[in-house]
Design an enzyme around this catalytic site. Structure first.
Site, PDB file in Angstrom:
ATOM      1  N   ARG A 108       3.558   2.183  -8.789  1.00 45.64           N
ATOM      2  CA  ARG A 108       3.873   2.353  -7.370  1.00 45.64           C
ATOM      3  C   ARG A 108       4.311   3.800  -7.212  1.00 45.64           C
ATOM      4  NH1 ARG A 108       5.527  -1.045  -2.928  1.00 45.64           N
ATOM      5  NH2 ARG A 108       7.154  -0.098  -1.645  1.00 45.64           N
ATOM      6  N   HIS A 135      -2.772   0.225  -0.105  1.00 45.88           N
ATOM      7  CA  HIS A 135      -1.867  -0.822  -0.595  1.00 45.88           C
ATOM      8  C   HIS A 135      -2.666  -2.119  -0.745  1.00 45.88           C
ATOM      9  CE1 HIS A 135       1.701  -2.761  -1.659  1.00 45.88           C
ATOM     10  NE2 HIS A 135       2.428  -2.648  -0.563  1.00 45.88           N
ATOM     11  N   GLN A 138      -1.022  -5.780  -1.178  1.00 44.94           N
ATOM     12  CA  GLN A 138      -0.466  -6.344   0.053  1.00 44.94           C
ATOM     13  C   GLN A 138      -1.541  -7.053   0.860  1.00 44.94           C
ATOM     14  OE1 GLN A 138       2.861  -6.317   1.401  1.00 44.94           O
ATOM     15  NE2 GLN A 138       1.814  -7.813   2.683  1.00 44.94           N
ATOM     16  N   ASP A 226       3.880  -2.119  10.932  1.00 50.36           N
ATOM     17  CA  ASP A 226       4.589  -1.728   9.729  1.00 50.36           C
ATOM     18  C   ASP A 226       5.677  -0.752  10.135  1.00 50.36           C
ATOM     19  OD1 ASP A 226       5.300  -1.421   7.083  1.00 50.36           O
ATOM     20  OD2 ASP A 226       3.508  -0.327   6.479  1.00 50.36           O
ATOM     21  N   CYS A 265       4.419  -6.295   6.585  1.00 57.12           N
ATOM     22  CA  CYS A 265       4.545  -6.341   5.125  1.00 57.12           C
ATOM     23  C   CYS A 265       5.983  -6.179   4.646  1.00 57.12           C
ATOM     24  CB  CYS A 265       3.639  -5.294   4.479  1.00 57.12           C
ATOM     25  SG  CYS A 265       4.138  -3.595   4.763  1.00 57.12           S
ATOM     26  N   ARG A 293       2.885 -12.576  -1.733  1.00 57.45           N
ATOM     27  CA  ARG A 293       2.744 -11.455  -2.655  1.00 57.45           C
ATOM     28  C   ARG A 293       2.751 -11.972  -4.092  1.00 57.45           C
ATOM     29  NH1 ARG A 293       3.997  -6.244  -1.354  1.00 57.45           N
ATOM     30  NH2 ARG A 293       3.102  -5.837  -3.418  1.00 57.45           N
TER      31      ARG A 293
END
Length: 308
Positions: A108, A135, A138, A226, A265, A293
């Site tokens: 990450r 991402h 996700q 987001d 998310c 997730r």
């Protein structure tokens, strides 16, 4: 050939569908088992996942840690501040070394070029836990959540409000692969990566770009937003001002379909990109999205090891 998962296109539409089906089956099979109990088949027993965090995380860290455990394996965590990576060791050398210790690497980070370099020099699968560009993990969870809530993906109308960020890039990429449509409303100066839009359109997805939040949401099946300010961004005051017309509130949700769902998310900043009444309302499916997730990461890991 080593399977890396840097973007959704690394797997392709058929593999993503297989991941989602596997996640649905594994989630159902667990029932109310304790979280720490391994799946009955424990397909990754003896395997170790190395997780590298150059950006802070809650959901990615916990979901991948529990995913590898439920698959029968184990994890080890490296933070940039407590590893040689944070003291100048190259990505290439780090990839070579960790490949000798672990069976897969999840990273990450910020610059997408770092994860591409990691994959180039690693001899084990490398998974994108988040970069500034995309991402993908996700979005596998998001697609799983949409299906769970009765939304057929082909032809689905998805509205995105707010910032043109990495999550949006992966949603657009998914639209091209799975054949759903995306209406994007972002303020001037905060647009998405145009190459994702062009690729999705070439694949048959309808990608609509607008500055009007109501136009994006009108008749949508899914409304997504987001956080407006990502980790490390500056000049937040100006950005927040530009984003306010794109806040997801009750009035905006009322313009979507009556059975539309709201997704985010997380983490969310209540009162900024979304109001508390929406995030806690009947149309919100964010907690299922967050849980998924875990189930999505398990299937991504299995795909990387060639078991899906």
């Amino acid at each position: 050939m080593t399977r890396h998962f840097l973007n959704l296109s690394d797997a392709g539409a058929d593999a993503i569908a297989a991941m989602i089906n596997d996640a649905i089956d594994r989630k159902a099979a667990r029932g109310d088992w304790p979280r720490g109990k391994a799946d009955s088949d424990a397909p990754l027993a003896g395997h170790t996942l190395a997780m590298i965090f150059e950006k802070n995380s809650t959901r990615t860290r916990v979901s991948f840690d529990m995913a590898i455990r439920q698959l029968g394996g184990s994890s080890l965590i490296l933070d940039a501040g407590t590893s040689q990576l944070g003291r100048g060791e190259t990505i290439a050398d780090t990839a070579r070394v960790i490949s000798r210790y672990a069976d897969a690497i999840m990273i990450r980070t910020d610059d997408h070029a770092k994860i591409e370099e990691m994959a180039e020099h690693a001899s084990v699968p490398v998974i994108n836990g988040l970069t500034d560009l995309s991402h993908p993990c996700q979005i596998v969870a998001d697609l799983l959540t949409m299906i769970e809530h009765g939304k057929a993906l082909p032809g689905l109308e998805v509205a995105w409000l707010g910032d043109g960020n990495n999550v949006l890039n992966s949603i657009i990429e998914a639209a091209g692969l799975v054949k759903f449509n995306v209406r994007i409303a972002v303020p001037d100066g905060y647009d998405r990566e145009i190459e994702f839009v062009e690729s999705a359109r070439e694949s048959g997805a309808a990608i609509t770009l607008t500055r009007d939040a109501g136009e994006a949401v009108a008749g949508a099946d899914i409304v997504v937003t987001d956080t407006w300010v990502s980790m490390g961004q500056e000049n937040t005051h100006n950005k927040l001002g530009a984003m306010m017309p794109y806040q997801v509130n009750d009035a905006l949700m009322a313009q979507a379909k009556p059975d539309a769902k709201f997704m985010h998310c997380l983490p969310a900043h209540r009162g900024e990109e979304v109001t508390g009444s929406v995030i806690d309302g009947a149309q919100s499916i964010i907690w299922d999205e967050a849980e998924n997730r875990l189930h999505a990461q398990k299937s991504i890991l299995l795909w990387c090891f060639g078991l899906i």
